[in-house]
Motif scaffolding. Sequence first.
Motif, PDB file in Angstrom:
ATOM      1  N   SER A 139      42.383  38.296  43.865  1.00  0.00           N
ATOM      2  CA  SER A 139      42.738  38.681  42.501  1.00  0.00           C
ATOM      3  C   SER A 139      42.224  40.085  42.226  1.00  0.00           C
ATOM      4  CB  SER A 139      42.134  37.714  41.477  1.00  0.00           C
ATOM      5  OG  SER A 139      42.339  38.194  40.159  1.00  0.00           O
ATOM      6  N   PRO A 140      43.042  40.935  41.572  1.00  0.00           N
ATOM      7  CA  PRO A 140      42.568  42.267  41.203  1.00  0.00           C
ATOM      8  C   PRO A 140      41.645  42.266  39.994  1.00  0.00           C
ATOM      9  CG  PRO A 140      44.799  41.953  40.391  1.00  0.00           C
ATOM     10  CD  PRO A 140      44.455  40.728  41.192  1.00  0.00           C
ATOM     11  N   LEU A 141      41.534  41.139  39.304  1.00  0.00           N
ATOM     12  CA  LEU A 141      40.699  41.062  38.106  1.00  0.00           C
ATOM     13  C   LEU A 141      39.231  41.025  38.491  1.00  0.00           C
ATOM     14  CD1 LEU A 141      40.925  40.663  34.931  1.00  0.00           C
ATOM     15  CD2 LEU A 141      40.488  38.240  35.405  1.00  0.00           C
ATOM     16  N   VAL A 142      38.422  41.903  37.888  1.00  0.00           N
ATOM     17  CA  VAL A 142      36.974  41.823  38.076  1.00  0.00           C
ATOM     18  C   VAL A 142      36.469  40.676  37.207  1.00  0.00           C
ATOM     19  CG1 VAL A 142      34.780  43.021  37.845  1.00  0.00           C
ATOM     20  CG2 VAL A 142      36.816  44.287  38.555  1.00  0.00           C
ATOM     21  N   ASN A 143      35.906  39.682  37.847  1.00  0.00           N
ATOM     22  CA  ASN A 143      35.555  38.447  37.150  1.00  0.00           C
ATOM     23  C   ASN A 143      34.538  37.700  37.993  1.00  0.00           C
ATOM     24  OD1 ASN A 143      35.962  36.507  34.998  1.00  0.00           O
ATOM     25  ND2 ASN A 143      37.054  35.236  36.484  1.00  0.00           N
ATOM     26  N   GLU A 144      33.809  36.799  37.364  1.00  0.00           N
ATOM     27  CA  GLU A 144      32.848  35.962  38.068  1.00  0.00           C
ATOM     28  C   GLU A 144      32.993  34.514  37.606  1.00  0.00           C
ATOM     29  OE1 GLU A 144      31.762  39.963  37.291  1.00  0.00           O
ATOM     30  OE2 GLU A 144      31.036  38.437  35.880  1.00  0.00           O
ATOM     31  N   GLY A 145      32.511  33.604  38.461  1.00  0.00           N
ATOM     32  CA  GLY A 145      32.626  32.185  38.137  1.00  0.00           C
ATOM     33  C   GLY A 145      31.878  31.774  36.890  1.00  0.00           C
ATOM     34  N   GLY A 146      30.792  32.494  36.561  1.00  0.00           N
ATOM     35  CA  GLY A 146      30.051  32.171  35.353  1.00  0.00           C
ATOM     36  C   GLY A 146      30.720  32.649  34.085  1.00  0.00           C
ATOM     37  N   ALA A 147      31.818  33.379  34.238  1.00  0.00           N
ATOM     38  CA  ALA A 147      32.525  33.946  33.088  1.00  0.00           C
ATOM     39  C   ALA A 147      33.720  33.118  32.667  1.00  0.00           C
ATOM     40  CB  ALA A 147      32.982  35.366  33.425  1.00  0.00           C
ATOM     41  N   LYS A 166      34.808  47.392  29.477  1.00  0.00           N
ATOM     42  CA  LYS A 166      35.153  48.606  30.232  1.00  0.00           C
ATOM     43  C   LYS A 166      34.413  48.674  31.556  1.00  0.00           C
ATOM     44  CE  LYS A 166      31.669  51.628  28.026  1.00  0.00           C
ATOM     45  NZ  LYS A 166      30.903  50.519  27.450  1.00  0.00           N
ATOM     46  N   GLU A 167      33.289  47.962  31.657  1.00  0.00           N
ATOM     47  CA  GLU A 167      32.518  47.989  32.891  1.00  0.00           C
ATOM     48  C   GLU A 167      33.227  47.237  34.020  1.00  0.00           C
ATOM     49  OE1 GLU A 167      29.897  47.884  29.264  1.00  0.00           O
ATOM     50  OE2 GLU A 167      31.494  46.599  30.073  1.00  0.00           O
ATOM     51  N   ARG A 168      34.113  46.307  33.648  1.00  0.00           N
ATOM     52  CA  ARG A 168      34.788  45.500  34.656  1.00  0.00           C
ATOM     53  C   ARG A 168      36.283  45.831  34.777  1.00  0.00           C
ATOM     54  NH1 ARG A 168      30.809  41.831  32.709  1.00  0.00           N
ATOM     55  NH2 ARG A 168      29.830  40.514  34.320  1.00  0.00           N
ATOM     56  N   ASN A 169      36.965  45.785  33.658  1.00  0.00           N
ATOM     57  CA  ASN A 169      38.425  45.885  33.706  1.00  0.00           C
ATOM     58  C   ASN A 169      38.965  46.915  32.708  1.00  0.00           C
ATOM     59  OD1 ASN A 169      38.991  43.654  35.650  1.00  0.00           O
ATOM     60  ND2 ASN A 169      37.978  42.427  34.068  1.00  0.00           N
ATOM     61  N   PRO A 170      38.609  48.191  32.866  1.00  0.00           N
ATOM     62  CA  PRO A 170      39.124  49.203  31.936  1.00  0.00           C
ATOM     63  C   PRO A 170      40.651  49.275  32.016  1.00  0.00           C
ATOM     64  CG  PRO A 170      38.152  50.233  33.879  1.00  0.00           C
ATOM     65  CD  PRO A 170      37.800  48.780  33.948  1.00  0.00           C
ATOM     66  N   GLY A 171      41.265  49.316  30.859  1.00  0.00           N
ATOM     67  CA  GLY A 171      42.708  49.416  30.814  1.00  0.00           C
ATOM     68  C   GLY A 171      43.443  48.094  30.794  1.00  0.00           C
ATOM     69  N   TRP A 172      42.754  47.003  31.062  1.00  0.00           N
ATOM     70  CA  TRP A 172      43.404  45.690  31.006  1.00  0.00           C
ATOM     71  C   TRP A 172      43.508  45.238  29.551  1.00  0.00           C
ATOM     72  CZ3 TRP A 172      44.330  41.741  34.998  1.00  0.00           C
ATOM     73  CH2 TRP A 172      44.242  42.246  36.299  1.00  0.00           C
ATOM     74  N   THR A 173      44.659  44.749  29.174  1.00  0.00           N
ATOM     75  CA  THR A 173      44.845  44.176  27.850  1.00  0.00           C
ATOM     76  C   THR A 173      44.481  42.699  27.868  1.00  0.00           C
ATOM     77  OG1 THR A 173      47.126  43.531  28.269  1.00  0.00           O
ATOM     78  CG2 THR A 173      46.746  45.780  27.403  1.00  0.00           C
ATOM     79  N   ARG A 174      44.302  42.151  26.688  1.00  0.00           N
ATOM     80  CA  ARG A 174      44.042  40.710  26.585  1.00  0.00           C
ATOM     81  C   ARG A 174      45.173  39.905  27.227  1.00  0.00           C
ATOM     82  NH1 ARG A 174      41.064  37.590  22.304  1.00  0.00           N
ATOM     83  NH2 ARG A 174      40.474  39.661  21.605  1.00  0.00           N
ATOM     84  N   GLU A 175      46.410  40.361  26.994  1.00  0.00           N
ATOM     85  CA  GLU A 175      47.567  39.640  27.537  1.00  0.00           C
ATOM     86  C   GLU A 175      47.562  39.674  29.061  1.00  0.00           C
ATOM     87  OE1 GLU A 175      47.998  40.557  23.454  1.00  0.00           O
ATOM     88  OE2 GLU A 175      47.699  41.968  25.133  1.00  0.00           O
ATOM     89  N   ALA A 176      47.198  40.839  29.640  1.00  0.00           N
ATOM     90  CA  ALA A 176      47.173  40.957  31.091  1.00  0.00           C
ATOM     91  C   ALA A 176      46.073  40.090  31.705  1.00  0.00           C
ATOM     92  CB  ALA A 176      46.986  42.417  31.497  1.00  0.00           C
ATOM     93  N   VAL A 177      44.899  40.077  31.056  1.00  0.00           N
ATOM     94  CA  VAL A 177      43.808  39.243  31.537  1.00  0.00           C
ATOM     95  C   VAL A 177      44.214  37.771  31.495  1.00  0.00           C
ATOM     96  CG1 VAL A 177      41.488  38.390  31.013  1.00  0.00           C
ATOM     97  CG2 VAL A 177      41.949  40.849  30.988  1.00  0.00           C
ATOM     98  N   GLU A 178      44.764  37.339  30.382  1.00  0.00           N
ATOM     99  CA  GLU A 178      45.169  35.936  30.266  1.00  0.00           C
ATOM    100  C   GLU A 178      46.210  35.575  31.317  1.00  0.00           C
ATOM    101  OE1 GLU A 178      46.236  34.506  26.436  1.00  0.00           O
ATOM    102  OE2 GLU A 178      44.425  35.251  25.452  1.00  0.00           O
ATOM    103  N   ALA A 179      47.170  36.467  31.553  1.00  0.00           N
ATOM    104  CA  ALA A 179      48.210  36.179  32.542  1.00  0.00           C
ATOM    105  C   ALA A 179      47.600  35.973  33.926  1.00  0.00           C
ATOM    106  CB  ALA A 179      49.238  37.307  32.570  1.00  0.00           C
ATOM    107  N   GLU A 180      46.633  36.818  34.302  1.00  0.00           N
ATOM    108  CA  GLU A 180      46.003  36.695  35.611  1.00  0.00           C
ATOM    109  C   GLU A 180      45.126  35.449  35.688  1.00  0.00           C
ATOM    110  OE1 GLU A 180      44.821  37.665  39.566  1.00  0.00           O
ATOM    111  OE2 GLU A 180      46.568  38.110  38.311  1.00  0.00           O
ATOM    112  N   ILE A 181      44.347  35.196  34.647  1.00  0.00           N
ATOM    113  CA  ILE A 181      43.505  33.994  34.614  1.00  0.00           C
ATOM    114  C   ILE A 181      44.364  32.743  34.720  1.00  0.00           C
ATOM    115  CG2 ILE A 181      42.061  32.567  33.089  1.00  0.00           C
ATOM    116  CD1 ILE A 181      40.368  34.721  34.191  1.00  0.00           C
ATOM    117  N   HIS A 182      45.408  32.657  33.924  1.00  0.00           N
ATOM    118  CA  HIS A 182      46.259  31.469  33.936  1.00  0.00           C
ATOM    119  C   HIS A 182      46.946  31.290  35.286  1.00  0.00           C
ATOM    120  CE1 HIS A 182      45.287  31.045  29.836  1.00  0.00           C
ATOM    121  NE2 HIS A 182      46.276  31.727  29.287  1.00  0.00           N
TER     122      HIS A 182
END
Length: 340
Positions: A139-147, A166-182
């Motif tokens: 996954s290109p999303l900067v993320n961790e299991g505790g998150a 901004k420290e993890r995913n600068p430029g990502w929108t809420r919609e983009a994050v949700e799409a990748e998470i889902h």
Amino acid sequence: MTFRMPPEWAPHERTWMAWPGPNPTFATPAELDEARRAWAAVARAVRRFEPVTVVTGPGQEEGARALLGPEVETAVRPLDDAWMRDIGPTFVVDPDTRELAAVDWTFNGWGAQGWARWEHDRHIAKGVAGLAGVPVHGSPLVNEGGAIHVDGEGTVLLTETVQLGKERNPGWTREAVEAEIHARLGTGKAIWLPRGLAGDYGTYGTLGHVDIVAAFARPGVVVAHVQPDPSHPDHEITRETVRILRAATDAGGRPLEVVEIPAPTALTDAEGAWADFSYINHYLCNDGVVLCAFDDPRDDEAAAVFRDLFPGRTVTPVDARTIFAGGGGIHCITQQQPRI
């Protein structure tokens, strides 16, 4: 194929952990020894209920086995730190084929923090997946299991200062994050909390992980950390968290039932900083709950609540103060592999 992350209370094949090694988190030999004994206590507590494999750095396996005991398995891989929840894979299952896979989130040291090292840890998810014999989904999303925390029925808890920071995913929108998470977790509804606990933004903090704030106990039921003392900065933070959760519905449209778990009575840690001690960093294993304890008057109260929430499980308190001093808790150092 559609993969879904099972809830933590689903049956496990095993638990994965990582062994503390010399790094800025454990700066002195005494601190490292204390950390290793704390990690070992958690591993032995979990091993009462299911197999445990601890990944150690090269040359550290013999010392690890001496503290872990003969029933805990070890595997050797290069490591930087010891927080398997965050550096390890998120295991997912195809509900139709029952195929197991592993999500390898992009890892950058909890937002490229100055003290963090991740040259080796960014490869640990693939390494553990290889040991487990399962394919990896990058996954290109900067993320961790505790998150993240899921209910297994389509709902995921997130925090804005992590996935949208901004420290993890600068430029990502809420919609983009949700799409990748889902897409990775098989969820369809995200409940966003604005931030984590105050102490999580200090030295060795994660900048707002959800797994110290709130967690699903079962579909429709969330346990939430609350700080009763108005002098503590987490008092208002946790009040807001509870308000948001009580106003939320899950993927099935159900209003959430929120079970409030009061913080330990200690307001500051050993260094005099605001403590973020929380019972909401427990770990659910097969027939058990390994619960953070703090030698605090509220330990028994918290254990009683968890026994009521999980009547079929044995609640085992383990002293978590050393783990919290390093920036996390029991949930942060464990990662479940679902049973197929």
